[in-house]
Write a protein that holds these residues in place. Sequence first.
Motif, mmCIF file in Angstrom:
data_model
loop_
_atom_site.group_PDB
_atom_site.id
_atom_site.type_symbol
_atom_site.label_atom_id
_atom_site.label_comp_id
_atom_site.label_asym_id
_atom_site.label_seq_id
_atom_site.Cartn_x
_atom_site.Cartn_y
_atom_site.Cartn_z
ATOM 1 N N GLU A 58 0.831 -1.200 0.000
ATOM 2 C CA GLU A 58 0.000 0.000 0.000
ATOM 3 C C GLU A 58 0.868 1.254 0.000
ATOM 4 O OE1 GLU A 58 -3.510 2.120 2.735
ATOM 5 O OE2 GLU A 58 -2.955 0.021 3.046
ATOM 6 N N MET A 98 -6.644 -1.713 -5.365
ATOM 7 C CA MET A 98 -7.661 -1.019 -4.584
ATOM 8 C C MET A 98 -7.360 0.464 -4.408
ATOM 9 S SD MET A 98 -9.642 -3.636 -3.787
ATOM 10 C CE MET A 98 -10.652 -3.113 -2.408
ATOM 11 N N ASN A 100 -8.183 3.237 -1.561
ATOM 12 C CA ASN A 100 -8.541 3.227 -0.147
ATOM 13 C C ASN A 100 -8.796 4.649 0.333
ATOM 14 O OD1 ASN A 100 -7.722 0.285 0.113
ATOM 15 N ND2 ASN A 100 -5.766 1.199 -0.432
ATOM 16 N N LYS A 110 -13.057 0.910 0.723
ATOM 17 C CA LYS A 110 -12.206 0.424 -0.358
ATOM 18 C C LYS A 110 -13.043 -0.020 -1.562
ATOM 19 C CE LYS A 110 -9.057 -1.487 3.103
ATOM 20 N NZ LYS A 110 -7.658 -1.573 2.740
ATOM 21 N N GLU A 161 -10.414 -6.651 8.092
ATOM 22 C CA GLU A 161 -11.077 -6.203 6.874
ATOM 23 C C GLU A 161 -12.184 -7.147 6.449
ATOM 24 O OE1 GLU A 161 -10.012 -5.269 2.172
ATOM 25 O OE2 GLU A 161 -8.448 -5.112 3.711
ATOM 26 N N ARG A 163 -14.571 -7.770 2.969
ATOM 27 C CA ARG A 163 -14.576 -7.415 1.555
ATOM 28 C C ARG A 163 -15.564 -8.309 0.809
ATOM 29 N NH1 ARG A 163 -8.721 -7.216 -1.338
ATOM 30 N NH2 ARG A 163 -8.430 -5.662 0.334
#
Length: 206
Positions: A58, A98, A100, A110, A161, A163
Amino acid sequence: MKKIILSIIMLSAGMVAMAQHAPGTVTLQPKVGLNISSMTDADDADPRFGVAAGAELEYQVNSFFSISGGALYSMQGLKGSDDVDVTMKLDYINVPIMANFYVVKGLALKAGIQPGFNVNSKLSASDNKVSGSVDMGDITKTVDFSIPMGISYEYKNFVVEGRYNLGVTKVFKDKELNIGGESIDLSGTDSKNSVFQFTLGYKFEL
């Protein structure tokens, strides 16, 4: 009144800025978790529970926004349970890319795109007497695309997380599946992957 509103905005921005990794920071996040998967046209099927594991990089663009990319081994498919227990095992190497958006301290929304590459495709069946499996590699598409959407919370570098990966391409080719001398025509199916994913990760600054 304008001064009060401006003060609140500046205070909120300052809190968000302090909550995230510094702009320009790159982090590596190994992660592992659980998949609950099915397909978009399989209303009468049961979900398959599988493992999701991998890592994501990230880059923190600014205090509010970052971009990430990674590779995750993802066990997907579905199950059916009538007279015979049937499990469709579809495993992928997924590559989520992604965007974010950090909205409050530690909390990110996200969304992105995700190509996936099929590495295992089998149909397993068993009853009280016999069991066996059929390789579905010839009828399963090698590349799968989905739209991942989720929410995460980070605390002391630990990241929880949730998703959802919404499939946008058909899983199967327009071919026939042969099982025990019988053929199943897949040309009329519109099956797409549908996966809920829950993971726990830890961020390391590089």
